[in-house]
Design an enzyme around this catalytic site. Structure first.
Site, PDB file in Angstrom:
ATOM      1  N   PHE A 160       0.795  -1.225   0.000  1.00 45.43           N
ATOM      2  CA  PHE A 160       0.000   0.000   0.000  1.00 45.43           C
ATOM      3  C   PHE A 160       0.828   1.276   0.000  1.00 45.43           C
ATOM      4  O   PHE A 160       0.324   2.343  -0.328  1.00 45.43           O
ATOM      5  CB  PHE A 160      -0.929   0.018   1.230  1.00 45.43           C
ATOM      6  CG  PHE A 160      -0.194   0.169   2.544  1.00 45.43           C
ATOM      7  CD1 PHE A 160       0.244   1.401   3.006  1.00 45.43           C
ATOM      8  CD2 PHE A 160       0.066  -0.939   3.338  1.00 45.43           C
ATOM      9  CE1 PHE A 160       0.914   1.538   4.213  1.00 45.43           C
ATOM     10  CE2 PHE A 160       0.740  -0.821   4.553  1.00 45.43           C
ATOM     11  CZ  PHE A 160       1.174   0.425   4.982  1.00 45.43           C
ATOM     12  N   HIS A 162       3.429   2.703  -1.590  1.00 47.88           N
ATOM     13  CA  HIS A 162       3.639   3.443  -2.836  1.00 47.88           C
ATOM     14  C   HIS A 162       2.654   2.862  -3.846  1.00 47.88           C
ATOM     15  O   HIS A 162       2.992   1.963  -4.612  1.00 47.88           O
ATOM     16  CB  HIS A 162       5.077   3.316  -3.330  1.00 47.88           C
ATOM     17  CG  HIS A 162       6.078   4.035  -2.492  1.00 47.88           C
ATOM     18  ND1 HIS A 162       6.179   5.416  -2.474  1.00 47.88           N
ATOM     19  CD2 HIS A 162       7.019   3.589  -1.628  1.00 47.88           C
ATOM     20  CE1 HIS A 162       7.138   5.780  -1.643  1.00 47.88           C
ATOM     21  NE2 HIS A 162       7.668   4.691  -1.115  1.00 47.88           N
ATOM     22  N   GLU A 257      10.970  -8.426  -1.592  1.00 54.65           N
ATOM     23  CA  GLU A 257      11.492  -7.153  -1.068  1.00 54.65           C
ATOM     24  C   GLU A 257      10.645  -6.850   0.157  1.00 54.65           C
ATOM     25  O   GLU A 257       9.481  -6.464   0.043  1.00 54.65           O
ATOM     26  CB  GLU A 257      11.387  -6.054  -2.137  1.00 54.65           C
ATOM     27  CG  GLU A 257      12.331  -4.882  -1.894  1.00 54.65           C
ATOM     28  CD  GLU A 257      11.827  -3.924  -0.842  1.00 54.65           C
ATOM     29  OE1 GLU A 257      12.358  -3.999   0.299  1.00 54.65           O
ATOM     30  OE2 GLU A 257      10.941  -3.130  -1.133  1.00 54.65           O
ATOM     31  N   ARG A 290       7.783   3.965   4.441  1.00 59.51           N
ATOM     32  CA  ARG A 290       8.714   3.477   3.432  1.00 59.51           C
ATOM     33  C   ARG A 290       9.566   2.416   4.103  1.00 59.51           C
ATOM     34  O   ARG A 290      10.001   2.591   5.249  1.00 59.51           O
ATOM     35  CB  ARG A 290       9.619   4.606   2.909  1.00 59.51           C
ATOM     36  CG  ARG A 290       8.877   5.804   2.382  1.00 59.51           C
ATOM     37  CD  ARG A 290       9.811   6.936   2.003  1.00 59.51           C
ATOM     38  NE  ARG A 290      10.471   6.698   0.732  1.00 59.51           N
ATOM     39  CZ  ARG A 290      11.397   7.506   0.214  1.00 59.51           C
ATOM     40  NH1 ARG A 290      11.795   8.566   0.879  1.00 59.51           N
ATOM     41  NH2 ARG A 290      11.933   7.234  -0.953  1.00 59.51           N
ATOM     42  N   CYS A 291       9.838   1.334   3.394  1.00 56.37           N
ATOM     43  CA  CYS A 291      10.708   0.318   3.990  1.00 56.37           C
ATOM     44  C   CYS A 291      12.093   0.886   4.260  1.00 56.37           C
ATOM     45  O   CYS A 291      12.824   0.387   5.111  1.00 56.37           O
ATOM     46  CB  CYS A 291      10.785  -0.909   3.093  1.00 56.37           C
ATOM     47  SG  CYS A 291      11.286  -0.572   1.399  1.00 56.37           S
ATOM     48  N   GLU A 385       9.823  -3.086  13.095  1.00 61.02           N
ATOM     49  CA  GLU A 385       9.698  -2.036  12.092  1.00 61.02           C
ATOM     50  C   GLU A 385       8.464  -1.190  12.418  1.00 61.02           C
ATOM     51  O   GLU A 385       7.330  -1.650  12.280  1.00 61.02           O
ATOM     52  CB  GLU A 385       9.563  -2.623  10.690  1.00 61.02           C
ATOM     53  CG  GLU A 385       9.453  -1.550   9.619  1.00 61.02           C
ATOM     54  CD  GLU A 385       9.270  -2.125   8.219  1.00 61.02           C
ATOM     55  OE1 GLU A 385       9.677  -1.456   7.262  1.00 61.02           O
ATOM     56  OE2 GLU A 385       8.736  -3.242   8.103  1.00 61.02           O
TER      57      GLU A 385
END
Length: 483
Positions: A160, A162, A257, A290-291, A385
């Site tokens: 979701f 980007h 990813e 963002r990762c 995270e």
């Protein structure tokens, strides 16, 4: 102020599946809501397993014959169309994701970059030539390598954060290599993916080369992962789902990813004004979703006080609120449960001894940029995270300790380093267990062409970026001949 959920938005969209050139509506639908207003911005069709199987069969039966010139022309035309419609496309991203107009316009620019780089790579021959008479027992022959599309179908699953650019990073390399893809975008932001597909069809893409299937992943996910005609699964998203995909995929190629817990490391010789700019931008751009966002600020104890003051000052100036207001730098996070999770983690860290310096205010999906210091590496806010606009500051005493803290999580995606000492910078480049080390830049910096990906729980080491994805999406064949 966030308004109540009272009705559909003025630009409500009712969307169908994209199957082999047809728009297929279904009796069941998934609603998509604006995280800021609460209004319904669209409804997408819910695919059944049977409709997903139909999409895979269409893809498997089609044999693309586009020349390199034709593929490049389609991608270039799509980029031109998207640039012409950047305001409309970015409005759609903002409406379904809550990202600010600043962020969604920037995303459209990145999507156009992906299209442009893809077009350029198509026109560049990717073969190699080897001479064979290199040893006493060699022969006078040549080995020529060729890259060919996969025999089966590529299954792509996108997240979701980007809504269009993550889709572009899957779709463009697939088109560039004459492959066939079935895409399942995130059920939270499917409208941007459908919009992007329609732009590509308008640019001349044969519909069987890209089909879009929306629906509940709990219903259709396993079929997408295990169908015998799927040769490759490419996924961007969370670690748990990534590991589940790996367990289900069996004997087929997977490109994962996954998440990140990226540090920005600030040494005692750093320009603190510049470093704090990077810290704030890296934490709050894209609402921190963002990762490669700055998830941990590791700061040398000699400069921690001054650095923290600058970060707090700049965080308080960061404009956030209505994502449709072009003056705001940050909108909402993806939904209210995500914002609540950040609030819980910050409160837990404070209860364990961290100090809240600013932020931690929430109104539904709107969560204020937040700064914490006196954070320890074992606190969940930095051990896990935290996928939002939270800036936890951890201090260290020397390079060895900074490296140990940075490497002390399950993730290994990216990092940023602020130092003017090349010996220190090269130590970080060599010893950080990550896929990327950026000197004097945020962890997420890259261009859409270059290799991108992580190790450990951040991925299997395969890279994204247009060039690397093209390699992943092809089979290398060698042809030898007398010479």
């Amino acid at each position: 102020m966030i308004i109540d959920r009272i009705c559909d938005s003025d630009d409500y969209r009712r969307e169908a599946l994209r199957l082999g050139g047809e728009q297929v509506h279904t009796q069941r639908g998934l609603d998509v809501f604006n995280p800021y207003t609460g209004k319904r911005v669209g409804t997408v069709a819910m695919a059944s397993v049977e409709l997903l199987q139909r999409a895979i069969t269409i893809a498997r039966s089609y044999r693309p014959t586009l020349s390199r010139f034709e593929r490049a022309a389609i991608l270039q035309r799509a980029a031109a169309l998207l640039r012409e419609r950047s305001a409309e496309a970015s409005d759609l991203i903002t409406a379904e994701s809550g990202l600010s107009k600043m962020d969604s316009l920037y995303e459209i620019g990145r999507v156009c970059d992906v299209l442009g780089f893809g077009a350029g790579e198509v026109l560049r021959d990717d073969g190699q030539v080897f001479s064979c008479d290199l040893t006493p027992h060699g022969k006078r022959r040549k080995v020529i390598t060729m890259r060919e599309p996969l025999l089966g179908v590529i299954a792509a699953i996108t997240p979701f954060n980007h809504p269009m650019n993550q889709v572009a990073h899957k779709v463009v390399p697939s088109i560039a290599t004459n492959n066939r893809m079935v895409l399942k975008p995130s059920e939270k932001v499917p409208l941007s993916a459908l919009y992007f597909a329609d732009v590509l069809y308008e640019a001349g893409l044969p519909p069987a080369m890209l089909q879009v299937v929306t629906g509940d992943p709990r219903e259709i996910g396993d079929e997408l992962l295990t169908h015998p005609d799927v040769d490759l699964i490419t996924f961007t998203g969370g670690v748990g789902i990534g590991k589940y995909i790996a367990s289900k995929a069996g004997y087929r190629r997977i490109v994962l990813e996954l998440g990140g817990n990226d540090p920005l490391i600030v040494m005692d010789d750093a320009d603190l004004d510049k470093a704090s700019d990077l810290a704030v931008q890296g934490s709050y751009k894209n609402s921190g979703q963002r990762c490669t966002a700055v998830k941990r600020m590791l700061v040398h104890q000699a400069v921690a006080g001054a650095f923290t003051e600058l970060v707090v000052e700049k965080t308080r100036r960061w404009r956030y609120g209505d994502p449709a207001d072009p003056a705001n730098q940050m909108g909402t996070v993806i939904n209210e449960p995500a914002a609540r999770l950040f609030e819980v983690r910050v409160n837990e860290a404070v209860a364990q001894g961290a100090r809240l310096l600013t932020g931690n205010a929430r109104e539904r999906a709107l969560y204020a940029p937040t700064v914490l210091d006196q954070v320890r590496p074992d606190m969940a806010v930095v051990r896990e995270e935290t996928f939002g606009p939270v800036s936890p500051i951890i201090t260290f005493g020397d390079v060895d300790e900074a490296i140990a803290i940075a490497n002390g999580t399950a993730y290994g995606l990216s990092s940023g380093v602020c130092t003017n000492r090349m010996d220190v910078a090269t130590r970080f480049a060599q010893e950080l267990h990550v896929g990327t080390v950026n000197l004097w830049e945020v962890p997420g910096y890259r261009i859409e062409l270059t290799p991108f990906g992580g190790i450990k729980d951040s991925g299997l080491g395969y890279k994204e970026g247009v060039q690397e994805a093209i390699k992943s999406f092809t089979n290398c064949k060698t042809f030898t001949l007398p010479w």
